[in-house]
Write a protein that holds these residues in place. Structure first.
Motif, PDB file in Angstrom:
ATOM      1  N   ASN A  40       0.837  -1.195   0.000  1.00 44.68           N
ATOM      2  CA  ASN A  40       0.000   0.000   0.000  1.00 44.68           C
ATOM      3  C   ASN A  40       0.877   1.251   0.000  1.00 44.68           C
ATOM      4  O   ASN A  40       2.099   1.173   0.124  1.00 44.68           O
ATOM      5  N   SER A  58      -2.333   6.776   4.968  1.00 47.05           N
ATOM      6  CA  SER A  58      -2.400   5.944   3.763  1.00 47.05           C
ATOM      7  C   SER A  58      -3.541   6.425   2.885  1.00 47.05           C
ATOM      8  O   SER A  58      -4.621   6.760   3.378  1.00 47.05           O
ATOM      9  N   ASP A  60      -4.574   4.469   0.245  1.00 48.12           N
ATOM     10  CA  ASP A  60      -5.180   3.350  -0.482  1.00 48.12           C
ATOM     11  C   ASP A  60      -5.342   2.075   0.337  1.00 48.12           C
ATOM     12  O   ASP A  60      -5.732   1.046  -0.199  1.00 48.12           O
ATOM     13  N   ARG A  61      -5.056   2.110   1.632  1.00 46.83           N
ATOM     14  CA  ARG A  61      -5.287   0.927   2.461  1.00 46.83           C
ATOM     15  C   ARG A  61      -6.787   0.795   2.712  1.00 46.83           C
ATOM     16  O   ARG A  61      -7.439   1.733   3.150  1.00 46.83           O
ATOM     17  N   THR A  62      -7.334  -0.366   2.444  1.00 40.20           N
ATOM     18  CA  THR A  62      -8.778  -0.570   2.550  1.00 40.20           C
ATOM     19  C   THR A  62      -9.199  -0.766   4.007  1.00 40.20           C
ATOM     20  O   THR A  62      -8.395  -1.157   4.860  1.00 40.20           O
ATOM     21  N   GLY A  63     -10.482  -0.473   4.270  1.00 37.95           N
ATOM     22  CA  GLY A  63     -11.055  -0.732   5.578  1.00 37.95           C
ATOM     23  C   GLY A  63     -11.271   0.497   6.429  1.00 37.95           C
ATOM     24  O   GLY A  63     -11.845   0.403   7.512  1.00 37.95           O
ATOM     25  N   ALA A  67     -11.320   8.383   2.560  1.00 38.37           N
ATOM     26  CA  ALA A  67     -10.446   8.087   1.434  1.00 38.37           C
ATOM     27  C   ALA A  67      -8.991   8.026   1.892  1.00 38.37           C
ATOM     28  O   ALA A  67      -8.233   7.150   1.481  1.00 38.37           O
ATOM     29  N   TRP A  68      -8.598   8.971   2.762  1.00 35.84           N
ATOM     30  CA  TRP A  68      -7.275   8.985   3.371  1.00 35.84           C
ATOM     31  C   TRP A  68      -7.457   8.803   4.870  1.00 35.84           C
ATOM     32  O   TRP A  68      -8.224   9.517   5.511  1.00 35.84           O
ATOM     33  N   ASP A  69      -6.729   7.860   5.436  1.00 31.98           N
ATOM     34  CA  ASP A  69      -6.897   7.542   6.854  1.00 31.98           C
ATOM     35  C   ASP A  69      -5.543   7.445   7.541  1.00 31.98           C
ATOM     36  O   ASP A  69      -4.502   7.242   6.904  1.00 31.98           O
ATOM     37  N   TRP A  71      -3.306   5.330  10.258  1.00 33.93           N
ATOM     38  CA  TRP A  71      -3.161   3.991  10.810  1.00 33.93           C
ATOM     39  C   TRP A  71      -2.070   3.989  11.865  1.00 33.93           C
ATOM     40  O   TRP A  71      -1.217   4.882  11.890  1.00 33.93           O
TER      41      TRP A  71
END
Length: 294
Positions: A40, A58, A60-63, A67-69, A71
């Motif tokens: 990712n 990130s 593009d990390r799903t979940g 859109a931008w999160d 982690w």
């Protein structure tokens, strides 16, 4: 305005008249491969001062809820935990986390409702290992435009960030705000870091090196849609024209940005790049050793 600039410059005078230069020791290497750096896109790593947490953004990390999160991983008796979302993520964009040097909380930007413009700078406190409620830093820091990449100086007194909504020389300029109340998130009106350090294009993603004054930051000043890392060390209280950090750090394959440091690792610089053949994803985090010399 003059009071703020005078106070800021006064705290830089101790650095002397000769600018410091960054000397690299070795080649960049992937940082925490398959732990933080994965297939990712990971951006702008930050470390808690106690060494127990790492946070990053990130795209593009799903979940995640947005859109931008943001982690994080936390240290456990068995090693680092799997990556998980921080509790203060919103359904909108949350990005560019940066721990306060005293561990009291995390600065980041978000375009969540209730802000002053697009992307605003927020602070979320950390108490007994848990995140509190995110607080907007208000109009002395935020504008009707976008603010990115907040980072606090090691002494906790200066907040440096990028903005395209406060005027300036180019697109995003680097600004500084001086803490006006040591017991709260009260900040004086932000001031531009000056025409030498800022260019007509984007300047953003600053990090203080271990002397607490020298800044490494991303700049588009070389043109050709290329963003590279540059360094500027204050001379007589002012930041001079920055120095390009060269192609040992800067890649021709992509933008180089996301400068960050770990308070437990003086002399190590983290940054984002894409450096074939040493890659895991399109946006990887690297580390390189350095020293400051005159």
């Amino acid at each position: 305005m003059m009071r703020i600039l005078t106070a800021f410059c006064a705290c830089l005078l101790a650095c002397g008249e000769e600018p410091k230069r960054v000397v690299l020791d070795g080649e960049p290497e992937l940082a925490f491969p398959n732990v933080v750096t994965t297939e990712n896109s990971e951006v702008k790593l930050t470390f808690s001062p106690d060494g127990q947490r790492m946070l990053w953004g990130s795209t593009d990390r799903t979940g995640g809820p947005g859109a931008w999160d943001i982690w994080e991983i936390v240290r456990t008796p068995g090693g680092w935990s799997p990556p998980h979302l921080v509790s203060f993520n919103a359904p909108q964009n949350d990005f560019d986390p940066s721990f306060a040097p005293d561990g009291s909380g995390v600065y980041f930007f978000s375009n969540r409702p209730g802000g002053l413009g697009g992307d605003d700078v927020y602070f979320v406190p950390v108490r007994e290992g848990a995140y509190g409620e995110a607080v907007n830093l208000g109009p002395n820091v935020n504008s009707t435009g976008d603010e990115w990449g907040p980072v606090l100086s090691p002494d906790g007194e200066r907040l440096v960030f990028a903005s395209d909504g406060r005027g300036g020389k180019g697109k995003h300029d680097l600004f500084v705000s001086v803490r006006s109340d040591t017991s709260s998130q009260a900040w004086a009106v932000a001031e531009n870091l000056g025409p030498a350090i800022n260019s007509e294009l984007d300047d953003f993603d600053a990090a203080f090196l271990y002397d607490g004054r020298t800044l490494v930051f991303a700049s588009e000043r070389r043109g050709a849609d290329q963003v590279d890392l540059h360094v500027s060390s204050p001379v007589r209280g002012r930041y001079p024209e920055p120095t390009w950090l060269g192609n040992t750090i800067n890649s021709t394959e992509t933008w180089d940005f996301g400068a960050a440091v770990n308070p437990r690792e003086p002399g190590v610089l983290y940054f984002n790049s894409y450096r074939p053949p040493h890659v895991l994803g399109r946006g990887d985090i690297y580390r390189v050793r350095y020293r400051l010399e005159r």
